[in-house]
Design a protein around this motif. Structure first.
Motif, PDB file in Angstrom:
ATOM      1  N   GLY A  16     -16.697 -31.060  14.071  1.00 46.25           N
ATOM      2  CA  GLY A  16     -17.018 -32.476  14.205  1.00 46.25           C
ATOM      3  C   GLY A  16     -18.353 -32.827  13.586  1.00 46.25           C
ATOM      4  N   LEU A  17     -19.394 -32.024  13.877  1.00 45.38           N
ATOM      5  CA  LEU A  17     -20.709 -32.262  13.288  1.00 45.38           C
ATOM      6  C   LEU A  17     -20.662 -32.178  11.767  1.00 45.38           C
ATOM      7  CD1 LEU A  17     -23.061 -30.252  15.694  1.00 45.38           C
ATOM      8  CD2 LEU A  17     -23.237 -32.696  15.181  1.00 45.38           C
ATOM      9  N   SER A  18     -19.961 -31.174  11.247  1.00 46.28           N
ATOM     10  CA  SER A  18     -19.869 -31.001   9.797  1.00 46.28           C
ATOM     11  C   SER A  18     -19.156 -32.172   9.140  1.00 46.28           C
ATOM     12  CB  SER A  18     -19.141 -29.691   9.466  1.00 46.28           C
ATOM     13  OG  SER A  18     -19.867 -28.584   9.935  1.00 46.28           O
ATOM     14  N   LEU A  19     -18.133 -32.710   9.812  1.00 41.61           N
ATOM     15  CA  LEU A  19     -17.415 -33.857   9.259  1.00 41.61           C
ATOM     16  C   LEU A  19     -18.298 -35.095   9.209  1.00 41.61           C
ATOM     17  CD1 LEU A  19     -13.861 -33.375  10.756  1.00 41.61           C
ATOM     18  CD2 LEU A  19     -14.378 -33.797   8.359  1.00 41.61           C
ATOM     19  N   VAL A  20     -19.074 -35.327  10.269  1.00 36.29           N
ATOM     20  CA  VAL A  20     -19.959 -36.490  10.279  1.00 36.29           C
ATOM     21  C   VAL A  20     -21.025 -36.351   9.195  1.00 36.29           C
ATOM     22  CG1 VAL A  20     -21.679 -37.781  11.600  1.00 36.29           C
ATOM     23  CG2 VAL A  20     -19.584 -37.005  12.714  1.00 36.29           C
ATOM     24  N   ILE A  21     -21.728 -35.213   9.203  1.00 34.91           N
ATOM     25  CA  ILE A  21     -22.811 -35.006   8.233  1.00 34.91           C
ATOM     26  C   ILE A  21     -22.265 -34.934   6.813  1.00 34.91           C
ATOM     27  CG2 ILE A  21     -24.643 -33.420   7.504  1.00 34.91           C
ATOM     28  CD1 ILE A  21     -24.805 -32.536  10.484  1.00 34.91           C
ATOM     29  N   GLY A  22     -21.188 -34.166   6.637  1.00 32.75           N
ATOM     30  CA  GLY A  22     -20.642 -33.953   5.300  1.00 32.75           C
ATOM     31  C   GLY A  22     -20.012 -35.184   4.696  1.00 32.75           C
ATOM     32  N   THR A  23     -19.448 -36.060   5.537  1.00 36.98           N
ATOM     33  CA  THR A  23     -18.810 -37.273   5.022  1.00 36.98           C
ATOM     34  C   THR A  23     -19.852 -38.304   4.602  1.00 36.98           C
ATOM     35  OG1 THR A  23     -16.911 -36.887   6.466  1.00 36.98           O
ATOM     36  CG2 THR A  23     -17.132 -39.087   5.547  1.00 36.98           C
ATOM     37  N   ILE A 139      -8.934 -30.958  -3.466  1.00 30.84           N
ATOM     38  CA  ILE A 139      -9.266 -31.295  -2.077  1.00 30.84           C
ATOM     39  C   ILE A 139      -7.997 -31.618  -1.287  1.00 30.84           C
ATOM     40  CG2 ILE A 139     -10.454 -32.952  -0.595  1.00 30.84           C
ATOM     41  CD1 ILE A 139     -12.307 -30.948  -1.977  1.00 30.84           C
ATOM     42  N   ALA A 140      -7.065 -32.349  -1.916  1.00 28.48           N
ATOM     43  CA  ALA A 140      -5.793 -32.638  -1.238  1.00 28.48           C
ATOM     44  C   ALA A 140      -5.053 -31.341  -0.924  1.00 28.48           C
ATOM     45  CB  ALA A 140      -4.931 -33.549  -2.103  1.00 28.48           C
ATOM     46  N   GLY A 141      -5.097 -30.385  -1.870  1.00 24.37           N
ATOM     47  CA  GLY A 141      -4.431 -29.099  -1.657  1.00 24.37           C
ATOM     48  C   GLY A 141      -4.992 -28.349  -0.464  1.00 24.37           C
ATOM     49  N   ILE A 142      -6.319 -28.367  -0.311  1.00 23.37           N
ATOM     50  CA  ILE A 142      -6.955 -27.720   0.851  1.00 23.37           C
ATOM     51  C   ILE A 142      -6.457 -28.340   2.150  1.00 23.37           C
ATOM     52  CG2 ILE A 142      -9.157 -27.520   2.102  1.00 23.37           C
ATOM     53  CD1 ILE A 142     -10.531 -27.115  -0.579  1.00 23.37           C
ATOM     54  N   ASN A 143      -6.282 -29.655   2.138  1.00 22.02           N
ATOM     55  CA  ASN A 143      -5.886 -30.366   3.349  1.00 22.02           C
ATOM     56  C   ASN A 143      -4.407 -30.212   3.689  1.00 22.02           C
ATOM     57  OD1 ASN A 143      -8.056 -32.382   4.669  1.00 22.02           O
ATOM     58  ND2 ASN A 143      -8.554 -32.027   2.519  1.00 22.02           N
ATOM     59  N   LEU A 144      -3.626 -29.619   2.806  1.00 21.91           N
ATOM     60  CA  LEU A 144      -2.212 -29.376   3.107  1.00 21.91           C
ATOM     61  C   LEU A 144      -2.022 -28.143   3.985  1.00 21.91           C
ATOM     62  CD1 LEU A 144      -0.544 -30.185  -0.345  1.00 21.91           C
ATOM     63  CD2 LEU A 144      -0.710 -31.650   1.673  1.00 21.91           C
ATOM     64  N   ALA A 150      -9.414 -26.956   6.111  1.00 20.65           N
ATOM     65  CA  ALA A 150     -10.252 -28.064   5.662  1.00 20.65           C
ATOM     66  C   ALA A 150     -11.540 -28.146   6.485  1.00 20.65           C
ATOM     67  CB  ALA A 150      -9.481 -29.378   5.756  1.00 20.65           C
ATOM     68  N   ALA A 151     -11.434 -27.859   7.790  1.00 25.87           N
ATOM     69  CA  ALA A 151     -12.613 -27.888   8.654  1.00 25.87           C
ATOM     70  C   ALA A 151     -13.611 -26.803   8.239  1.00 25.87           C
ATOM     71  CB  ALA A 151     -12.206 -27.709  10.110  1.00 25.87           C
ATOM     72  N   THR A 292     -18.025 -34.286   0.777  1.00 25.94           N
ATOM     73  CA  THR A 292     -17.795 -35.684   1.148  1.00 25.94           C
ATOM     74  C   THR A 292     -16.353 -36.078   0.862  1.00 25.94           C
ATOM     75  OG1 THR A 292     -20.091 -36.188   0.598  1.00 25.94           O
ATOM     76  CG2 THR A 292     -18.597 -38.052   0.799  1.00 25.94           C
ATOM     77  N   LEU A 293     -15.848 -35.663  -0.292  1.00 33.10           N
ATOM     78  CA  LEU A 293     -14.432 -35.911  -0.632  1.00 33.10           C
ATOM     79  C   LEU A 293     -13.516 -35.320   0.428  1.00 33.10           C
ATOM     80  CD1 LEU A 293     -14.038 -35.191  -4.475  1.00 33.10           C
ATOM     81  CD2 LEU A 293     -13.703 -37.366  -3.311  1.00 33.10           C
ATOM     82  N   ASN A 294     -13.813 -34.103   0.845  1.00 36.01           N
ATOM     83  CA  ASN A 294     -12.985 -33.432   1.841  1.00 36.01           C
ATOM     84  C   ASN A 294     -12.986 -34.199   3.161  1.00 36.01           C
ATOM     85  OD1 ASN A 294     -11.425 -31.008   2.733  1.00 36.01           O
ATOM     86  ND2 ASN A 294     -13.180 -30.740   4.082  1.00 36.01           N
ATOM     87  N   GLY A 295     -14.167 -34.678   3.571  1.00 38.60           N
ATOM     88  CA  GLY A 295     -14.247 -35.458   4.805  1.00 38.60           C
ATOM     89  C   GLY A 295     -13.400 -36.716   4.745  1.00 38.60           C
ATOM     90  N   LYS A 296     -13.442 -37.402   3.608  1.00 38.93           N
ATOM     91  CA  LYS A 296     -12.619 -38.608   3.433  1.00 38.93           C
ATOM     92  C   LYS A 296     -11.135 -38.255   3.445  1.00 38.93           C
ATOM     93  CE  LYS A 296     -16.364 -41.100   2.255  1.00 38.93           C
ATOM     94  NZ  LYS A 296     -17.036 -42.028   3.166  1.00 38.93           N
TER      95      LYS A 296
END
Length: 444
Positions: A16-23, A139-144, A150-151, A292-296
């Motif tokens: 969660g922290l990484s998503l907030v900071i990284g995004t 990035i989309a591939g990582i999220n699949l 992705a986290a 940042t792309l990954n967070g989005k």
């Protein structure tokens, strides 16, 4: 009977922290010091603008943290607005973010990362569009894969981007020889706005922290981890932005920073580590933007997924892949919209994302008011009031968030009236789409 596939609750506080900071932290922290300084007119006011923007953002984060604790749903801002103000308002929130803002902002970030990459490896700038397409596809591939992949990528990229931030802060503090406070800028921005416009620029740089709320359904304990991640993440971001700005102001004279514009932070790093430092910073910025792309890409498809579950978007977007428990169709759809926009509308993507931000702040304002509404509603019987996160210094904190949001809206109307009108029109286009799906649901 086949087991129902649901989102996997596997993300904890570090994710969660990484998503907030990284995004939030992409390239702005490395490139906005000169612009804010030039608009503010002095280094003291420049730092105060970053701090004021940070206080407003922290107030917003503390307010949303309570709303998220009370409404721990996947879908984030869409779910909050829908719960507070009804399905029409909720749909328009999600419509603007998923259909317009998401592909525009992802394409914009990917395009800038691609431009830096092309320059770094010596390719012509015309190749940037296709590098951007590769980045989005990657990035989309990582999220699949399962959400922990992705986290993990988010934790790694966030850790890497914190290294140059720490270097800039430490070098500026201990090796800078310029007085960071009291410097005036001879070449100020002439269009007016001054300190107020400088604050506005910082608020746009702080934007994106709320996207963590889109994945509340995948946090192990959303009532606990969502508030902690938002508050902790935003606090660290404020320290990073103010710290880097102070470091740069302490290392270089104000007029020199303004003259260098986007190259100011590179000049500081080169002073510390030579040309190697400049090239290393370029790599760090590219990695930062991929984070940042990954967070989005983690966040926006979840909103599309939630809206599809509610029957407001095409049904295929609510399909979860059984093995990974990921909204694969939603991820691929957002990625394809982004790639199409990056190819067809290369030069106008930044403008489109800027226009969309105006409307998002309207919905932010509505959400901030929502904490007053929720305070007067009965809590779920399964929730212990003693453990529920509550916005500190209530009602002062949400009022600061509301004032900040109204400032963004008012400033945009004054300084970019045509953009504000276009933004409202793009939102209203969603109304017939909403009524189409509403009618479709009633027939089922």
């Amino acid at each position: 009977m086949p087991q129902k596939v649901e989102l996997k609750r596997s993300m904890g506080i570090w994710s969660g922290l990484s998503l907030v900071i990284g995004t939030v932290i992409g390239s702005g922290i490395f490139f906005k010091q000169a612009g804010v300084l030039q608009t503010a007119g002095s280094s003291t006011l420049g730092l105060l603008a970053w701090l004021t923007g940070g206080v407003i953002t922290l107030a917003a984060g503390l307010t949303i943290a309570e709303i998220g604790a009370r409404l721990p749903k996947t879908g984030g801002l869409y779910s909050y607005i829908e719960s507070l103000y009804g399905p029409v308002a909720g749909f328009l929130t999600g419509w603007m973010q998923v259909v317009i803002y998401a592909p525009a902002v992802i394409a914009s970030i990917a395009g800038y990362a691609a431009f830096l990459t092309a320059n770094f490896i010596g390719l012509p700038t015309s190749s940037a569009t296709w590098i951007a397409v590769i980045y989005v596809a990657f990035i989309a591939g990582i999220n699949l894969f399962e959400n922990r992949v992705a986290a993990s990528f988010q934790v790694i990229t966030t850790s890497i981007k914190l290294i140059p931030i720490a270097i800039l802060i430490i070098y500026g503090l201990f090796f800078g020889k310029v007085n960071a406070l009291g410097q005036t800028v001879s070449d100020t921005v002439s269009h007016g706005g001054g300190f107020g416009m400088a604050i506005l620029a910082t608020l746009f740089a702080y934007d994106g922290w709320i996207l963590l709320a889109n994945i509340a359904g995948e946090l192990k304990n959303p009532r606990r981890d969502l508030p902690r991640s938002i508050v902790g993440g935003v606090s660290l971001i404020v320290v990073a932005y103010v710290g880097v700005s102070f470091g740069v102001y302490h290392a270089l004279p104000s007029d020199r920073i303004v003259a260098l514009q986007n190259n100011a932070t590179f000049a500081v790093v080169r002073a510390a580590f030579g040309d190697f430092g400049g090239r290393a910073l370029s790599i760090a910025i590219i990695i930062s933007m991929l984070g940042t792309l990954n967070g989005k890409m983690i966040s926006f498809p979840r909103m599309a997924y939630a809206m599809s579950l509610d029957g407001l978007f095409p049904k295929y977007l609510s399909k979860l892949t059984r093995k990974t428990q990921e909204p694969t169709n939603a991820i691929l759809t957002v990625a394809l919209m982004t790639i199409a926009l990056a190819i067809v509308y290369t030069n106008g993507v930044d403008r489109l994302s800027d226009i969309a931000i105006f409307t998002i702040w309207i919905f932010y304002t509505a959400a901030f008011f929502g904490v007053f509404i929720l305070r007067h509603q009965t809590l779920d019987k399964n929730v212990d009031p003693a453990t529920l996160f509550k916005t500190p210094l209530f009602p002062i904190t949400p009022l600061v968030a509301i004032i900040g949001a109204l400032f963004v809206i008012g400033s945009t109307v004054i300084n970019d009236f045509s953009g504000a009108v276009i933004s409202i029109i793009l939102v209203l286009i969603g109304l017939p789409v909403f009524y189409y799906y509403q009618h479709k649901r009633q027939q089922q």
